[in-house]
Scaffold this active site. Sequence first.
Site, PDB file in Angstrom:
ATOM      1  N   PHE A 138       0.857  -1.177   0.000  1.00 47.05           N
ATOM      2  CA  PHE A 138       0.000   0.000   0.000  1.00 47.05           C
ATOM      3  C   PHE A 138       0.893   1.227   0.000  1.00 47.05           C
ATOM      4  O   PHE A 138       1.743   1.386   0.875  1.00 47.05           O
ATOM      5  CB  PHE A 138      -0.921   0.027   1.223  1.00 47.05           C
ATOM      6  CG  PHE A 138      -1.906   1.160   1.184  1.00 47.05           C
ATOM      7  CD1 PHE A 138      -3.115   1.025   0.516  1.00 47.05           C
ATOM      8  CD2 PHE A 138      -1.618   2.372   1.791  1.00 47.05           C
ATOM      9  CE1 PHE A 138      -4.024   2.074   0.467  1.00 47.05           C
ATOM     10  CE2 PHE A 138      -2.517   3.425   1.749  1.00 47.05           C
ATOM     11  CZ  PHE A 138      -3.727   3.273   1.080  1.00 47.05           C
ATOM     12  N   ASP A 223       9.281   2.763   1.454  1.00 46.70           N
ATOM     13  CA  ASP A 223       8.089   3.441   1.934  1.00 46.70           C
ATOM     14  C   ASP A 223       8.033   3.273   3.445  1.00 46.70           C
ATOM     15  O   ASP A 223       7.663   2.221   3.955  1.00 46.70           O
ATOM     16  CB  ASP A 223       6.850   2.837   1.259  1.00 46.70           C
ATOM     17  CG  ASP A 223       5.552   3.464   1.734  1.00 46.70           C
ATOM     18  OD1 ASP A 223       5.543   4.079   2.821  1.00 46.70           O
ATOM     19  OD2 ASP A 223       4.540   3.321   1.029  1.00 46.70           O
ATOM     20  N   LYS A 252       2.528  10.165   8.200  1.00 48.23           N
ATOM     21  CA  LYS A 252       1.881   9.653   9.408  1.00 48.23           C
ATOM     22  C   LYS A 252       2.494  10.236  10.688  1.00 48.23           C
ATOM     23  O   LYS A 252       2.219  11.366  11.035  1.00 48.23           O
ATOM     24  CB  LYS A 252       1.881   8.127   9.399  1.00 48.23           C
ATOM     25  CG  LYS A 252       0.896   7.535   8.372  1.00 48.23           C
ATOM     26  CD  LYS A 252       0.701   6.051   8.573  1.00 48.23           C
ATOM     27  CE  LYS A 252      -0.298   5.464   7.582  1.00 48.23           C
ATOM     28  NZ  LYS A 252      -1.695   5.815   7.887  1.00 48.23           N
TER      29      LYS A 252
END
Length: 403
Positions: A138, A223, A252
């Site tokens: 993702f 990532d 995040k």
Amino acid sequence: MPQTVTRADFDQVMVPNYAPADYIPVRGAGSRLWDQAGREYVDLAGGIAVNALGHAHPGLVAALTEQAGKVWHVSNSLTNEPALRLARKLVDATFAERVFFCNSGAEANEAAFKLARKFAIDTGGADKYEIIATTNSFHGRTFFTVTVGGQPKYSDGFGPRPTGIRHIPYNDLDALKAAISDKTAAVIIEPVQGEGGVLPADAAYLRGVRALCDQHKALLVLDEVQTGMGRSGSLFAYMEYGVTPDILTSAKSLGGGFPIGAMLTTADIASHFGVGTHGSTYGGNPLACAVAEAVLDVVNTPETLAGIRAKHARIVARLQALASETGVFATVRGMGLLIGAELAEPFKGKAKDFMTAAAREGVMVLQAGPDVVRFAPSLIIPDADIDEGLNRFERAVRAVIGQ
């Protein structure tokens, strides 16, 4: 006077791409939240690994308030002090020599993919543009990033996809050997697959990926949107593995709840993003960068990072004990304070049931697919809140399985 709203208003005014819970949090302090009815929850979800320092952390409130009294926004024809301070601290703390700021993990990955292709085409020719990603990965919800992410459920239904993207199994070095070529611009890996089930990469696998990228002159993009900023127990997970990427993305936890993303890379690679090749209206926003700097100052300390490791051990031990008593979990895995409890065969597909039951007991957890319950609490959550949250979670588990 503020208008009174309820969960029912969501269905009347919001685009229906989310299915939020039936309660609305209105106040938070540390690792506790309260909803409109005054009900308290222990937060073991962390806004999906975002609220790195919990809710209303005084240092973040102070940083935001101070910056709010100075300057909120300037165009990217100017720079600003908070962005430069944050960039300098990130460079000093990592492999990177250059930083690009944006607003989210998806934007950070979008920038990474564009830069990787630009670098590869500039240095290797027009045919060197392929990107290799892993199944069940993702990387965001833009059309480019959702196509690179290896989950068709997020990319189906939107027409023709960007080309030049290949998917291979995660943790399978032989699959990468078969797929990589001199046409490969970049390989993108999550050190721990988050949405794909909280699956850590094997150390030998990640070292092998690095070697294959070097062999084929492809960039290694990590990532770290979910694993970065202390979540793994190191500032970034690549430090746990001893494998240095060419490009790293972060978001995040970087802003502790304030929207910000970052792409980190070397000066040589960054030089291929000349003036005008990429941009972001709000990227490097002074408010976001001031808050992120305050987050970094708290997280990147020996005390905080050691505490994350200790809290990992505390949560895992409790979940493993629950698994032994009830048989509900097949395995408990993850790094730092990104932990996944994989459901045993009789309970497969019921992760959402456990999440919903947990909320009824006053604790917030996550799922990572239908078979994994995910925990991503504040990096500084007190042990007492861990224990109370897991007490409530255990009651939820027993209610679901009838024990």
